[in-house]
Scaffold this active site. Structure first.
Site, PDB file in Angstrom:
ATOM      1  CD  GLU A  47      -2.824 -42.388 -13.121  1.00  0.00           C
ATOM      2  OE1 GLU A  47      -2.445 -41.892 -12.056  1.00  0.00           O
ATOM      3  OE2 GLU A  47      -3.281 -43.546 -13.206  1.00  0.00           O
ATOM      4  CD1 TRP A  48       2.292 -42.022 -19.423  1.00  0.00           C
ATOM      5  CD2 TRP A  48       2.960 -39.942 -19.881  1.00  0.00           C
ATOM      6  NE1 TRP A  48       3.580 -42.105 -19.885  1.00  0.00           N
ATOM      7  CE2 TRP A  48       4.019 -40.846 -20.176  1.00  0.00           C
ATOM      8  CE3 TRP A  48       3.153 -38.572 -20.097  1.00  0.00           C
ATOM      9  CZ2 TRP A  48       5.245 -40.418 -20.659  1.00  0.00           C
ATOM     10  CZ3 TRP A  48       4.375 -38.155 -20.576  1.00  0.00           C
ATOM     11  CH2 TRP A  48       5.412 -39.061 -20.867  1.00  0.00           C
ATOM     12  NE  ARG A  49       1.760 -44.827 -12.075  1.00  0.00           N
ATOM     13  CZ  ARG A  49       1.634 -45.925 -11.328  1.00  0.00           C
ATOM     14  NH1 ARG A  49       0.431 -46.396 -11.032  1.00  0.00           N
ATOM     15  NH2 ARG A  49       2.705 -46.535 -10.842  1.00  0.00           N
ATOM     16  NE  ARG A  83       0.970 -43.078  -7.231  1.00  0.00           N
ATOM     17  CZ  ARG A  83       0.523 -41.839  -7.389  1.00  0.00           C
ATOM     18  NH1 ARG A  83       1.256 -40.793  -6.978  1.00  0.00           N
ATOM     19  NH2 ARG A  83      -0.648 -41.610  -7.933  1.00  0.00           N
ATOM     20  CG  HIS A 143      -0.882 -43.609  -3.509  1.00  0.00           C
ATOM     21  ND1 HIS A 143      -0.445 -42.323  -3.746  1.00  0.00           N
ATOM     22  CD2 HIS A 143      -1.851 -43.869  -4.408  1.00  0.00           C
ATOM     23  CE1 HIS A 143      -1.137 -41.826  -4.774  1.00  0.00           C
ATOM     24  NE2 HIS A 143      -1.985 -42.737  -5.183  1.00  0.00           N
ATOM     25  CE  LYS A 170      -5.153 -41.931  -6.276  1.00  0.00           C
ATOM     26  NZ  LYS A 170      -4.201 -42.259  -7.354  1.00  0.00           N
ATOM     27  NE  ARG A 213      -9.706 -50.419  -7.288  1.00  0.00           N
ATOM     28  CZ  ARG A 213      -8.705 -49.580  -7.510  1.00  0.00           C
ATOM     29  NH1 ARG A 213      -8.919 -48.492  -8.248  1.00  0.00           N
ATOM     30  NH2 ARG A 213      -7.502 -49.814  -7.023  1.00  0.00           N
ATOM     31  CB  SER A 232      -1.978 -48.177 -12.969  1.00  0.00           C
ATOM     32  OG  SER A 232      -3.180 -47.651 -12.442  1.00  0.00           O
ATOM     33  CD  GLN A 236      -6.273 -49.466 -11.918  1.00  0.00           C
ATOM     34  OE1 GLN A 236      -6.026 -49.883 -13.040  1.00  0.00           O
ATOM     35  NE2 GLN A 236      -5.659 -48.426 -11.391  1.00  0.00           N
TER      36      GLN A 236
END
Length: 254
Positions: A47-49, A83, A143, A170, A213, A232, A236
């Protein structure tokens, strides 16, 4: 209603959850180097944030990074995520600018998936269809970094995310108690039963929510985010540890 699908040999929808590793570096060189490192480790999904990129406001700079990443992700699924601050991220920009960058990623031929904050869009269904037409799968996301909404509201949110035409729905929330984590898992399970073919991603964030998770295969979440260095989002796990846990659960289920 969408169904399970594969990208570059990676299955989304059921079975052992896919591990997605975020790239959170701020410079172009750092982003490319991290992508190279993760590709060499043969992670399933990157994932490129982009909201953490120091030049996020420069369209050509974003395009240049995508082009540098292109050969690195030939065999790795790439998720493009922008985001906004309203959803716990770093990007402070209006809807028009967000859409422009999402469409840039979709048309680049580099990104395989694009994350779209569904409730930040004035016409989410229209934008989802436009992104899909450009050639990517779309994650419709929401989110809440402050709390875990009440069950009826989470049910409504999931229904909206699923019915908007995206390829994956999501939901990420912040628990205040262990009961909040259980409620998120219940909503995940109920949504999967209601829409059995629809790929879902859900998580309860922070330390309290870590169990969510690793429990995706049991409750219906098909992707779990694991860190390789900096994370991120709170809660996590290191991606290697996460992989061992998901493998153990998958083998037990089998």
């Amino acid at each position: 209603m969408q169904n399970e699908f594969d990208i570059k040999g990676v299955h989304f929808g059921s079975g052992r959850p896919v591990i997605c590793v975020p790239v959170v570096e701020s410079t172009a060189d750092g982003i490319v180097e991290k992508a190279r490192e993760l590709a060499a480790k043969k992670v399933q999904m990157i994932e490129w944030r982009t909201d953490l990129f120091e030049n996020i406001g420069d369209v050509e700079a974003v395009r240049a990074v995508l082009e540098e990443i292109r050969p690195l992700v030939a065999e790795t699924v790439l998720l493009f995520t922008l985001r906004t601050k309203r959803q716990g991220g770093n990007a402070d920009m209006d809807e028009k600018k967000v859409i422009h960058l999402l469409e840039l990623a979709a048309k680049s031929g580099v990104a395989d998936l694009v994350d779209m904050e569904c409730f930040e869009m004035s016409k989410p269904e229209k934008e989802i269809a436009r992104l899909q037409k450009a050639g990517v799968k779309v994650i419709a996301s929401h989110h809440d970094f402050a709390k875990t909404p009440e069950d009826p509201l989470m049910d409504i949110i999931m229904d909206r995310l699923v019915k908007g035409g995206a390829d994956i729905a999501k939901l990420a929330v912040m628990p205040q108690s262990s009961g909040d984590v259980i409620r998120l898992l219940r909503v995940t399970d109920d949504t999967k039963r209601k829409y059995p073919g629809m790929p879902l991603i859900t998580m309860s964030m922070g330390g309290l929510g870590v169990i969510s998770r690793i429990a995706g295969e049991s409750f219906g979440s098909c992707v779990s985010f694991g860190a390789d260095g900096a994370s991120s989002a709170p809660g996590q796990l290191p991606q290697e540890v996460l992989g061992e846990m998901l493998d153990a659960i998958h083998n037990a289920v089998d």
